[in-house]
Design a protein around this motif. Structure first.
Motif, PDB file in Angstrom:
ATOM      1  N   ALA A   3       0.826  -1.204   0.000  1.00 16.68           N
ATOM      2  CA  ALA A   3       0.000   0.000   0.000  1.00 16.68           C
ATOM      3  C   ALA A   3       0.857   1.249   0.000  1.00 16.68           C
ATOM      4  O   ALA A   3       1.923   1.292   0.588  1.00 16.68           O
ATOM      5  CB  ALA A   3      -0.919   0.001   1.214  1.00 16.68           C
ATOM      6  N   SER A   4       0.378   2.288  -0.680  1.00 22.95           N
ATOM      7  CA  SER A   4       1.107   3.548  -0.683  1.00 22.95           C
ATOM      8  C   SER A   4       0.149   4.680  -0.974  1.00 22.95           C
ATOM      9  O   SER A   4      -0.789   4.531  -1.754  1.00 22.95           O
ATOM     10  CB  SER A   4       2.222   3.527  -1.735  1.00 22.95           C
ATOM     11  OG  SER A   4       2.965   4.718  -1.718  1.00 22.95           O
ATOM     12  N   VAL A   5       0.371   5.794  -0.331  1.00 19.27           N
ATOM     13  CA  VAL A   5      -0.404   7.001  -0.597  1.00 19.27           C
ATOM     14  C   VAL A   5       0.440   7.907  -1.474  1.00 19.27           C
ATOM     15  O   VAL A   5       1.585   8.201  -1.143  1.00 19.27           O
ATOM     16  CB  VAL A   5      -0.777   7.719   0.716  1.00 19.27           C
ATOM     17  CG1 VAL A   5      -1.536   8.996   0.419  1.00 19.27           C
ATOM     18  CG2 VAL A   5      -1.627   6.800   1.590  1.00 19.27           C
ATOM     19  N   SER A   6      -0.100   8.331  -2.588  1.00 24.38           N
ATOM     20  CA  SER A   6       0.684   9.111  -3.544  1.00 24.38           C
ATOM     21  C   SER A   6       0.604  10.601  -3.250  1.00 24.38           C
ATOM     22  O   SER A   6      -0.407  11.105  -2.754  1.00 24.38           O
ATOM     23  CB  SER A   6       0.179   8.856  -4.968  1.00 24.38           C
ATOM     24  OG  SER A   6       0.308   7.494  -5.312  1.00 24.38           O
ATOM     25  N   ALA A   7       1.695  11.281  -3.584  1.00 25.70           N
ATOM     26  CA  ALA A   7       1.681  12.736  -3.511  1.00 25.70           C
ATOM     27  C   ALA A   7       0.876  13.298  -4.672  1.00 25.70           C
ATOM     28  O   ALA A   7       0.774  12.681  -5.741  1.00 25.70           O
ATOM     29  CB  ALA A   7       3.111  13.268  -3.561  1.00 25.70           C
ATOM     30  N   ASP A 125      10.639  10.119  -3.707  1.00 28.92           N
ATOM     31  CA  ASP A 125       9.228   9.754  -3.612  1.00 28.92           C
ATOM     32  C   ASP A 125       8.850   9.662  -2.136  1.00 28.92           C
ATOM     33  O   ASP A 125       8.723   8.581  -1.560  1.00 28.92           O
ATOM     34  CB  ASP A 125       8.996   8.418  -4.326  1.00 28.92           C
ATOM     35  CG  ASP A 125       7.525   8.022  -4.379  1.00 28.92           C
ATOM     36  OD1 ASP A 125       6.690   8.757  -3.820  1.00 28.92           O
ATOM     37  OD2 ASP A 125       7.226   6.965  -4.975  1.00 28.92           O
ATOM     38  N   MET A 126       8.688  10.818  -1.503  1.00 27.05           N
ATOM     39  CA  MET A 126       8.502  10.872  -0.065  1.00 27.05           C
ATOM     40  C   MET A 126       7.165  10.273   0.376  1.00 27.05           C
ATOM     41  O   MET A 126       7.064   9.734   1.490  1.00 27.05           O
ATOM     42  CB  MET A 126       8.643  12.309   0.430  1.00 27.05           C
ATOM     43  CG  MET A 126      10.035  12.871   0.216  1.00 27.05           C
ATOM     44  SD  MET A 126      10.188  14.567   0.799  1.00 27.05           S
ATOM     45  CE  MET A 126      11.725  15.043  -0.001  1.00 27.05           C
ATOM     46  N   ALA A 127       6.147  10.356  -0.456  1.00 24.17           N
ATOM     47  CA  ALA A 127       4.867   9.746  -0.094  1.00 24.17           C
ATOM     48  C   ALA A 127       5.055   8.238   0.085  1.00 24.17           C
ATOM     49  O   ALA A 127       4.588   7.653   1.067  1.00 24.17           O
ATOM     50  CB  ALA A 127       3.821  10.040  -1.162  1.00 24.17           C
TER      51      ALA A 127
END
Length: 362
Positions: A3-7, A125-127
């Motif tokens: 899972a990842s939340v995108s900027a 890619d900090m998000a």
């Protein structure tokens, strides 16, 4: 860990030399990757165990140990699995805490850590870095390990503060008012490192500041600018890491640091960082530092409550490249796991022998 939340897309302004991309808020990431009730209770218990060591209510040795920085999630979790097994074995004499550093301070420029650049390619890619870092810490907690990190960017702290058992404030930031204010609002033990000059006065000031309440500029859990009001943190201590003039872990230096704390009316509780200037930046000298400090503690200096080791699966360090060795640090050089395990097992045996002798006399 998918899972990842995108900027959101970048926003450029015509009048400045910056662009911005909005990150998910701390509240959003915590909702996406929540801390279960069971793990929340575990973190609370781990924090209390560390507080008990600081306050002299628990005679165990606190050891914060792990990679200088985490860059490979698989290697970090393999290391954590080894540490979790050893932590259970030595639990009567030592409390082992997993060093999970996902931010790295840089003197000029360089790789800033997993939270900043998880792909190791300058894409920043900090998000994804925030998501991956939280996932890793959660997995370490599921292994039963307390988790420690250095909090470098106060905005980033809100993404992980509910997972941590112990926090370091580094030598470069101990003098920072912003970091002192942040520490005053953390509900967990915080170690302030001595300044890069090797002196402890700056850290003493930091601990006194962090113990007080503050009102300061910050962001709330939704990412909005806010006035933050803190209550003060009584659970701070000094971390000796050496300085420009050399090491400060020897008996005379420890006595001098202890006197400085007492002069400032601060509880005399010290951790020794076996790396950095204390080891002359030679990771293979860390055992010498560790054993010297252990001998001081065994001789009766109970102000020495803990130590820190930089350790990975394999010793040394390497530059970022397309063909990196598995389990080797990409920042400061580390002690390998085999040597770390031998060192900690030997320390546990000595601490156990002393504990048994004391019990027999009593």
């Amino acid at each position: 860990m998918n899972a990842s939340v995108s900027a959101l897309p970048a926003v450029h302004t015509a009048t400045t030399k910056i662009s911005t991309r909005r990150l998910p808020s701390a509240a959003q990431l915590k909702q996406q990757l929540p801390l279960s009730d069971k793990l929340r209770e575990q973190v609370s218990s781990q924090r209390q165990a560390i507080r008990a060591i600081l306050n002299g209510e628990d005679s165990r040795l606190l050891v914060v140990v792990g990679p200088c920085s985490i860059h490979d999630p698989l290697a970090a979790l393999e290391y954590a699995s080894h540490l979790a097994a050893l932590a259970h074995e030595v639990r009567d004499d030592m409390l082992l805490v997993m060093r999970a550093y996902i931010e790295k301070p840089r003197t000029t420029v360089g790789w800033k850590g997993l939270a900043y650049d998880p792909h190791l390619d300058g894409s920043d890619d900090m998000a994804h870095g925030l998501t991956l870092s939280r996932e890793l810490m959660l997995e370490m907690l599921r292994m039963g390990l307390p988790v420690a990190t250095e909090l470098l960017q106060p905005i980033a702290a809100g993404y992980f503060d509910d997972l941590l058992g112990w926090v370091a404030i580094g030598a470069r930031t101990t003098e920072s008012q912003i970091h002192r204010e942040m520490a005053s609002g953390l509900d967990l033990p915080v170690g302030f490192k001595n300044g890069t000059d090797g002196g402890v006065a700056i850290a003493c000031d930091a601990m006194r500041s962090a113990a007080h309440s503050h009102r300061h500029f910050g962001v709330d859990s939704q990412g909005h600018p806010a006035i933050v009001e803190t209550r003060g943190n009584p659970d701070t201590h000094l971390v000796l890491r050496g300085g420009h003039s050399g090491p400060n872990y020897d008996q005379a230096s420890v006595a001098k640091a202890r006197a400085g704390l007492e002069k400032s009316a601060i509880p005399a509780r010290l951790m020794v960082d076996c790396s950095h200037a204390n080891s002359g930046k030679d990771p293979l000298r860390q055992p010498d530092v560790f054993n010297d400090v252990l001998a001081q503690r065994l001789a009766g200096d109970h102000s020495l409550i803990g130590m820190m080791l930089e350790s990975h699966l394999f010793e040394g360090c390497q530059p970022l490249s397309a063909n990196m060795r598995y389990g080797v640090s990409v920042t400061d050089g580390c002690l390998g796991w085999d040597a770390t395990e031998r060192l900690l097992r030997n320390a546990a045996r000595q601490l156990q022998a002393q504990r048994c002798t004391a019990r027999a006399i009593a």
